[in-house]
Design a protein around this motif. Structure first.
Motif, PDB file in Angstrom:
ATOM      1  N   PHE A   1     -16.040   9.827  18.976  1.00  0.00           N
ATOM      2  CA  PHE A   1     -14.950  10.023  17.884  1.00  0.00           C
ATOM      3  C   PHE A   1     -13.401  10.126  18.661  1.00  0.00           C
ATOM      4  N   VAL A   2     -13.435  10.688  19.971  1.00  0.00           N
ATOM      5  CA  VAL A   2     -12.220  10.597  20.480  1.00  0.00           C
ATOM      6  C   VAL A   2     -11.705   9.051  20.553  1.00  0.00           C
ATOM      7  N   ALA A   3     -12.528   8.143  20.712  1.00  0.00           N
ATOM      8  CA  ALA A   3     -12.261   6.811  20.983  1.00  0.00           C
ATOM      9  C   ALA A   3     -12.394   5.859  19.764  1.00  0.00           C
ATOM     10  N   ASN A   4     -12.744   6.553  18.629  1.00  0.00           N
ATOM     11  CA  ASN A   4     -13.008   5.601  17.170  1.00  0.00           C
ATOM     12  C   ASN A   4     -12.474   6.474  16.240  1.00  0.00           C
ATOM     13  N   PRO A   5     -11.152   6.388  15.566  1.00  0.00           N
ATOM     14  CA  PRO A   5     -10.714   7.285  14.352  1.00  0.00           C
ATOM     15  C   PRO A   5     -11.552   7.018  13.207  1.00  0.00           C
ATOM     16  N   ASP A   6     -12.132   5.920  13.168  1.00  0.00           N
ATOM     17  CA  ASP A   6     -13.163   5.640  12.014  1.00  0.00           C
ATOM     18  C   ASP A   6     -14.527   5.402  12.322  1.00  0.00           C
ATOM     19  N   LEU A   7     -14.755   6.359  13.276  1.00  0.00           N
ATOM     20  CA  LEU A   7     -16.286   6.390  13.561  1.00  0.00           C
ATOM     21  C   LEU A   7     -17.440   6.269  12.457  1.00  0.00           C
ATOM     22  N   PRO A   8     -17.287   7.200  11.366  1.00  0.00           N
ATOM     23  CA  PRO A   8     -18.228   7.137  10.170  1.00  0.00           C
ATOM     24  C   PRO A   8     -18.178   5.579   9.484  1.00  0.00           C
ATOM     25  N   HIS A   9     -17.224   4.870   9.377  1.00  0.00           N
ATOM     26  CA  HIS A   9     -16.702   3.657   8.917  1.00  0.00           C
ATOM     27  C   HIS A   9     -17.656   2.701   9.795  1.00  0.00           C
ATOM     28  N   ARG A  10     -17.352   2.720  11.118  1.00  0.00           N
ATOM     29  CA  ARG A  10     -18.024   1.934  11.940  1.00  0.00           C
ATOM     30  C   ARG A  10     -19.533   1.865  11.985  1.00  0.00           C
ATOM     31  N   VAL A  11     -19.999   3.370  12.104  1.00  0.00           N
ATOM     32  CA  VAL A  11     -21.562   3.578  12.239  1.00  0.00           C
ATOM     33  C   VAL A  11     -22.049   3.031  10.797  1.00  0.00           C
ATOM     34  N   GLN A  12     -21.519   3.339   9.404  1.00  0.00           N
ATOM     35  CA  GLN A  12     -21.896   2.967   8.269  1.00  0.00           C
ATOM     36  C   GLN A  12     -22.101   1.562   8.182  1.00  0.00           C
ATOM     37  N   ASN A  13     -21.067   0.764   8.759  1.00  0.00           N
ATOM     38  CA  ASN A  13     -21.071  -0.742   8.624  1.00  0.00           C
ATOM     39  C   ASN A  13     -21.504  -1.678   9.720  1.00  0.00           C
TER      40      ASN A  13
ATOM     41  N   THR B   1      -5.428  14.335  29.418  1.00  0.00           N
ATOM     42  CA  THR B   1      -4.053  14.203  29.748  1.00  0.00           C
ATOM     43  C   THR B   1      -3.176  14.804  28.531  1.00  0.00           C
ATOM     44  N   SER B   2      -1.785  14.804  28.411  1.00  0.00           N
ATOM     45  CA  SER B   2      -0.979  15.720  27.692  1.00  0.00           C
ATOM     46  C   SER B   2      -0.006  14.788  26.672  1.00  0.00           C
ATOM     47  N   ASP B   3      -0.169  13.347  26.768  1.00  0.00           N
ATOM     48  CA  ASP B   3       0.728  12.675  25.794  1.00  0.00           C
ATOM     49  C   ASP B   3      -0.194  11.732  24.897  1.00  0.00           C
ATOM     50  N   HIS B   4       0.455  10.587  24.010  1.00  0.00           N
ATOM     51  CA  HIS B   4      -0.109  10.267  23.193  1.00  0.00           C
ATOM     52  C   HIS B   4      -1.435   9.558  23.516  1.00  0.00           C
ATOM     53  N   ARG B   5      -1.259   9.077  24.774  1.00  0.00           N
ATOM     54  CA  ARG B   5      -2.289   7.853  25.161  1.00  0.00           C
ATOM     55  C   ARG B   5      -3.727   8.522  25.249  1.00  0.00           C
ATOM     56  N   GLY B   6      -4.583   7.879  24.473  1.00  0.00           N
ATOM     57  CA  GLY B   6      -6.067   8.223  24.441  1.00  0.00           C
ATOM     58  C   GLY B   6      -6.223   9.300  23.320  1.00  0.00           C
ATOM     59  N   TYR B   7      -4.971   9.616  22.550  1.00  0.00           N
ATOM     60  CA  TYR B   7      -5.029  10.422  21.642  1.00  0.00           C
ATOM     61  C   TYR B   7      -4.971  10.169  20.308  1.00  0.00           C
ATOM     62  N   ASN B   8      -3.925   9.035  20.055  1.00  0.00           N
ATOM     63  CA  ASN B   8      -3.549   8.704  18.873  1.00  0.00           C
ATOM     64  C   ASN B   8      -3.414   6.934  18.913  1.00  0.00           C
ATOM     65  N   ASP B   9      -4.035   6.264  20.061  1.00  0.00           N
ATOM     66  CA  ASP B   9      -3.640   4.928  20.050  1.00  0.00           C
ATOM     67  C   ASP B   9      -5.003   4.123  20.111  1.00  0.00           C
ATOM     68  N   TYR B  10      -6.105   4.555  19.825  1.00  0.00           N
ATOM     69  CA  TYR B  10      -7.259   3.826  19.721  1.00  0.00           C
ATOM     70  C   TYR B  10      -7.446   2.962  18.363  1.00  0.00           C
ATOM     71  N   PRO B  11      -7.613   1.847  18.344  1.00  0.00           N
ATOM     72  CA  PRO B  11      -7.523   0.873  17.132  1.00  0.00           C
ATOM     73  C   PRO B  11      -8.507   1.237  16.120  1.00  0.00           C
ATOM     74  N   PHE B  12      -8.269   1.318  14.693  1.00  0.00           N
ATOM     75  CA  PHE B  12      -8.917   1.111  13.696  1.00  0.00           C
ATOM     76  C   PHE B  12      -9.868  -0.135  13.627  1.00  0.00           C
TER      77      PHE B  12
END
Ligand SMILES: Cc1cc2nc3c(=O)[nH]c(=O)nc-3n(C[C@H](O)[C@H](O)[C@H](O)COP(=O)(O)O)c2cc1C
Length: 218
Positions: A178-190, A204-215
């Motif tokens: 889930f950390v790496a896949n913001p759309d995990l349910p969508h990916r699993v379903q499809n 870590t404490s910045d945005h990397r690995g937090y909000n930069d994994y692609p949909f």
């Protein structure tokens, strides 16, 4: 009731009261992964000689106190409990984890908590230590605990579906995927491929690995 115990109950109430004021629908009592409640439960760390140490009834008392305090704020159907039987993270150890956590699970029944969330002994923190296999912790505790069971730890879509299908758990929780896949349910379903997680950005404490994994693009 002694003063120390009254304090603990009030602290549990205070945390839950703040969560309620902040708009949360419920709380999960964290009794897993070597945090404070787990340190009380397991006899490798609990060296107390008072009514919170020694025999299992005493070691589980703190978990039950905190759970009851949260229930007094949210109601039992809004309070879950997370446990990690056989958890080794943070140097945790118990001489008889099945008996210890079996007792804890049984004591949660009369409280009517919403669910029991169990971390399988396949992960240590966020590192896999045993691959695959049936969800043993969930299997063991589900015959003791009467409510819904959530299993976590090293599941993928296939093994999660198998755990629910085989009746080992009612739900399965995902962490790293889930950390790496913001759309995990969508990916699993499809049936779409998952982004691989980057362990170096987990803590870590910045945005990397937090909000930069692609949909997914589809
Ligand atoms: C970055 C990160 C932070 C985590 N923090 C916590 C935590 O604070 N408390 C906890 O109980 N588990 C924590 N976990 C463990 C997850 O809740 C979960 O049990 C674990 O990742 C196993 O599930 P998975 O195999 O689906 O990742 C963390 C995991 C990761 C990757």
């Amino acid at each position: 009731m002694n003063n120390a115990r009254t304090d603990e109950l009030q602290r549990g109430r205070l945390g839950a009261t703040r969560a309620l004021a902040a708009g949360f629908d419920g709380v999960e009592i964290h009794g897993a992964n070597g945090y404070l409640i787990d340190q009380f439960i397991q006899d490798g760390t609990n060296l107390r000689t008072d009514s919170y140490g020694g025999r299992v009834e005493n070691r589980v008392r703190f978990l039950l106190d905190v759970t009851k305090a949260a229930i007094s704020v949210f109601g039992a159907d809004r309070v879950g409990v997370r446990l990690s039987p056989a958890g080794e993270f943070g140097g945790m150890a118990d001489s008889n984890p099945m008996a210890t956590f079996g007792y804890a699970a049984g004591q949660l029944n009369p409280l009517g908590v919403a669910y029991l969330h169990i971390i399988e002994p396949r992960v240590k923190g966020e590192v896999d230590i045993r691959e695959g296999g049936a969800p043993v912790a969930a299997q063991h505790l589900r015959v003791i605990f009467n409510g819904p069971i959530i299993a976590a730890g090293g599941f993928d879509a296939e093994s999660a579906a198998a755990a629910v299908r085989d009746g080992d758990a009612d739900l399965v929780a995902f962490g790293r995927d889930f950390v790496a896949n913001p759309d995990l349910p969508h990916r699993v379903q499809n049936d779409l491929p998952l982004n691989a997680y980057d362990r170096s950005t987990f803590y870590t404490s910045d945005h990397r690995g937090y909000n930069d994994y692609p949909f997914a693009t589809v």
